[in-house]
Design a protein around this motif. Structure first.
Motif, PDB file in Angstrom:
ATOM      1  N   GLY A 126      14.726 -16.701  26.611  1.00 14.59           N
ATOM      2  CA  GLY A 126      14.189 -17.821  27.373  1.00 14.59           C
ATOM      3  C   GLY A 126      13.565 -17.341  28.669  1.00 14.59           C
ATOM      4  N   SER A 127      13.930 -17.960  29.793  1.00 13.15           N
ATOM      5  CA  SER A 127      13.361 -17.583  31.082  1.00 13.15           C
ATOM      6  C   SER A 127      14.180 -16.490  31.767  1.00 13.15           C
ATOM      7  N   ASN A 128      15.281 -16.068  31.135  1.00 13.01           N
ATOM      8  CA  ASN A 128      16.130 -15.046  31.735  1.00 13.01           C
ATOM      9  C   ASN A 128      15.584 -13.651  31.456  1.00 13.01           C
ATOM     10  N   THR A 129      15.918 -12.705  32.301  1.00 14.52           N
ATOM     11  CA  THR A 129      15.521 -11.314  32.082  1.00 14.52           C
ATOM     12  C   THR A 129      16.634 -10.528  31.409  1.00 14.52           C
ATOM     13  N   THR A 130      17.772 -11.149  31.196  1.00 14.66           N
ATOM     14  CA  THR A 130      18.894 -10.495  30.540  1.00 14.66           C
ATOM     15  C   THR A 130      18.586 -10.315  29.054  1.00 14.66           C
ATOM     16  N   PRO A 131      18.813  -9.117  28.490  1.00 14.83           N
ATOM     17  CA  PRO A 131      18.578  -8.909  27.063  1.00 14.83           C
ATOM     18  C   PRO A 131      19.360  -9.911  26.219  1.00 14.83           C
ATOM     19  N   ALA A 132      18.763 -10.285  25.134  1.00 14.05           N
ATOM     20  CA  ALA A 132      19.352 -11.325  24.296  1.00 14.05           C
ATOM     21  C   ALA A 132      20.030 -10.737  23.067  1.00 14.05           C
ATOM     22  N   GLY A 133      19.964 -11.479  21.949  1.00 12.78           N
ATOM     23  CA  GLY A 133      20.655 -11.074  20.734  1.00 12.78           C
ATOM     24  C   GLY A 133      20.024  -9.876  20.050  1.00 12.78           C
ATOM     25  N   ILE A 134      20.784  -9.315  19.117  1.00 12.90           N
ATOM     26  CA  ILE A 134      20.353  -8.134  18.356  1.00 12.90           C
ATOM     27  C   ILE A 134      20.023  -8.538  16.923  1.00 12.90           C
ATOM     28  N   ALA A 135      18.909  -8.014  16.436  1.00 14.90           N
ATOM     29  CA  ALA A 135      18.493  -8.224  15.059  1.00 14.90           C
ATOM     30  C   ALA A 135      18.718  -6.938  14.272  1.00 14.90           C
ATOM     31  N   VAL A 136      19.387  -7.066  13.132  1.00 20.51           N
ATOM     32  CA  VAL A 136      19.649  -5.913  12.269  1.00 20.51           C
ATOM     33  C   VAL A 136      18.657  -5.924  11.106  1.00 20.51           C
ATOM     34  N   TRP A 137      17.906  -4.820  10.989  1.00 17.12           N
ATOM     35  CA  TRP A 137      16.965  -4.646   9.885  1.00 17.12           C
ATOM     36  C   TRP A 137      17.629  -3.789   8.810  1.00 17.12           C
ATOM     37  N   THR A 138      17.528  -4.241   7.562  1.00 10.08           N
ATOM     38  CA  THR A 138      18.075  -3.496   6.430  1.00 10.08           C
ATOM     39  C   THR A 138      16.996  -3.332   5.370  1.00 10.08           C
ATOM     40  N   LYS A 139      16.783  -2.107   4.921  1.00  9.49           N
ATOM     41  CA  LYS A 139      15.758  -1.858   3.900  1.00  9.49           C
ATOM     42  C   LYS A 139      16.329  -2.172   2.518  1.00  9.49           C
ATOM     43  N   ILE A 140      15.637  -3.046   1.791  1.00  4.97           N
ATOM     44  CA  ILE A 140      16.051  -3.420   0.439  1.00  4.97           C
ATOM     45  C   ILE A 140      15.412  -2.490  -0.588  1.00  4.97           C
ATOM     46  N   THR A 141      14.125  -2.277  -0.431  1.00  7.36           N
ATOM     47  CA  THR A 141      13.360  -1.372  -1.275  1.00  7.36           C
ATOM     48  C   THR A 141      12.081  -1.043  -0.533  1.00  7.36           C
ATOM     49  N   ASP A 151       0.843  -1.189   0.000  1.00  2.75           N
ATOM     50  CA  ASP A 151       0.000   0.000   0.000  1.00  2.75           C
ATOM     51  C   ASP A 151       0.891   1.258   0.000  1.00  2.75           C
ATOM     52  N   PRO A 152       0.450   2.359  -0.613  1.00  7.82           N
ATOM     53  CA  PRO A 152       1.258   3.593  -0.598  1.00  7.82           C
ATOM     54  C   PRO A 152       1.597   4.087   0.804  1.00  7.82           C
ATOM     55  N   SER A 153       0.845   3.650   1.814  1.00  7.65           N
ATOM     56  CA  SER A 153       1.104   4.099   3.182  1.00  7.65           C
ATOM     57  C   SER A 153       2.462   3.651   3.714  1.00  7.65           C
ATOM     58  N   VAL A 154       3.137   2.703   3.031  1.00 10.76           N
ATOM     59  CA  VAL A 154       4.432   2.219   3.527  1.00 10.76           C
ATOM     60  C   VAL A 154       5.611   2.968   2.923  1.00 10.76           C
ATOM     61  N   LEU A 155       5.361   3.838   1.963  1.00 13.81           N
ATOM     62  CA  LEU A 155       6.459   4.433   1.199  1.00 13.81           C
ATOM     63  C   LEU A 155       7.369   5.312   2.054  1.00 13.81           C
ATOM     64  N   ASP A 156       6.856   5.905   3.102  1.00 13.13           N
ATOM     65  CA  ASP A 156       7.690   6.748   3.973  1.00 13.13           C
ATOM     66  C   ASP A 156       8.269   5.983   5.156  1.00 13.13           C
ATOM     67  N   ASN A 157       7.982   4.700   5.260  1.00 17.05           N
ATOM     68  CA  ASN A 157       8.495   3.897   6.376  1.00 17.05           C
ATOM     69  C   ASN A 157       9.940   3.470   6.131  1.00 17.05           C
ATOM     70  N   ASP A 158      10.713   3.442   7.195  1.00 16.32           N
ATOM     71  CA  ASP A 158      12.069   2.906   7.121  1.00 16.32           C
ATOM     72  C   ASP A 158      12.416   2.305   8.482  1.00 16.32           C
ATOM     73  N   TYR A 159      12.429   0.987   8.564  1.00 16.02           N
ATOM     74  CA  TYR A 159      12.681   0.297   9.825  1.00 16.02           C
ATOM     75  C   TYR A 159      14.153  -0.054  10.014  1.00 16.02           C
ATOM     76  N   THR A 160      15.022   0.470   9.166  1.00 14.06           N
ATOM     77  CA  THR A 160      16.450   0.185   9.276  1.00 14.06           C
ATOM     78  C   THR A 160      16.958   0.494  10.681  1.00 14.06           C
ATOM     79  N   GLY A 161      17.700  -0.446  11.254  1.00 11.52           N
ATOM     80  CA  GLY A 161      18.233  -0.227  12.592  1.00 11.52           C
ATOM     81  C   GLY A 161      18.517  -1.536  13.306  1.00 11.52           C
ATOM     82  N   GLU A 162      18.847  -1.423  14.606  1.00 11.02           N
ATOM     83  CA  GLU A 162      19.148  -2.585  15.432  1.00 11.02           C
ATOM     84  C   GLU A 162      18.096  -2.718  16.528  1.00 11.02           C
ATOM     85  N   TYR A 163      17.631  -3.948  16.726  1.00 11.07           N
ATOM     86  CA  TYR A 163      16.572  -4.225  17.683  1.00 11.07           C
ATOM     87  C   TYR A 163      17.003  -5.405  18.556  1.00 11.07           C
TER      88      TYR A 163
END
Length: 232
Positions: free
Chosen positions: A126-141, A108-120
């Motif tokens: 699991g059952s721990n409260t310690t932050p886990a791994g990082i996911a890297v988002w890269t915008k292709i198009t 939909d045209p509503s996504v054209l201004d979106n850019d989720y590039t970043g680290e999350y």
């Protein structure tokens, strides 16, 4: 008597050679040429809702001989935002098969201004409260990203590989079934019991803002929901 013995020996030799020839023939095998399917264009592609869709097609070969797919399944609804899968398949004369898939995101045209590039970062592991791994988002198009750690698994190279994610409308994302580096296929849904094409809510925002929660469905991953927060 000698002639009779001679004839018997010759006959036995002929029978022996014939048997050997038969055994030799049993070792002769036919060469099998496996089918191959090469996509023309991108495997993951997007286009705006309402635009005509033209399938780029495939190159099918059996050995060096160019052929056509036996079957092409899947349709694309250009009027409805979503992700559609087209599957091409071929079987050779010996029953060996090959298949390849193309993923088409109708956005939909509503996504054209979106850019989720970043680290999350996953908020816990699991059952721990310690932050886990990082996911890297890269915008292709527009409407298409890669996420390199869908499970938020920390420090394990086997889990670091690109999974394609579509942004189809507003801040709704879809992770279609696709090859899993650990074997089989993988996709993500808004709930563990969700359908394979469930639209997931993505909440864009500054660092420290909760962004998305999804369940990973694939070999090597647990069934608990995973929440990720933007860290960069």
């Amino acid at each position: 008597m000698k002639n009779l013995g001679y004839k018997i020996m010759v006959l036995a030799l002929i029978i022996f050679l014939a048997a050997c020839e038969k055994d030799y023939d049993s070792f002769i095998t036919k060469i099998t040429y496996y089918p191959t399917i090469e996509l023309i264009g991108d495997q993951f592609m997007t286009q705006l809702v309402g635009e005509p869709f033209t399938d780029p097609g495939v190159i099918v070969k059996i050995g060096d001989e160019v052929s056509e797919p036996d079957e092409v399944t899947g349709t694309v609804d250009i009027n409805t935002p979503g992700v559609y899968t087209i599957t091409y398949s071929k079987v050779n004369e010996d029953g060996y098969s090959a298949a390849s898939q193309r993923f088409v995101g109708i956005i939909d045209p509503s996504v054209l201004d979106n850019d989720y590039t970043g680290e999350y970062q996953r908020t816990k592991y699991g059952s721990n409260t310690t932050p886990a791994g990082i996911a890297v988002w890269t915008k292709i198009t527009d409407g298409l990203y890669t996420n390199n750690n869908v499970g938020g698994v920390p420090d394990q190279a086997a889990y670091i590989y690109d999974v394609y994610v579509f942004n189809v409308i507003n801040n709704k994302i879809v992770v279609p079934k696709q090859p899993n580096k650990l074997g089989g296929v993988i996709n993500c849904t808004s709930t563990i019991a969700g359908t394979d094409s469930d639209q997931i809510d993505f909440t864009p925002g500054p660092v420290g803002t909760e962004c998305y929660t999804w369940g990973v469905k694939g070999s090597g991953y647990g069934t608990n929901l995973r929440t990720f927060t933007r860290v960069n």
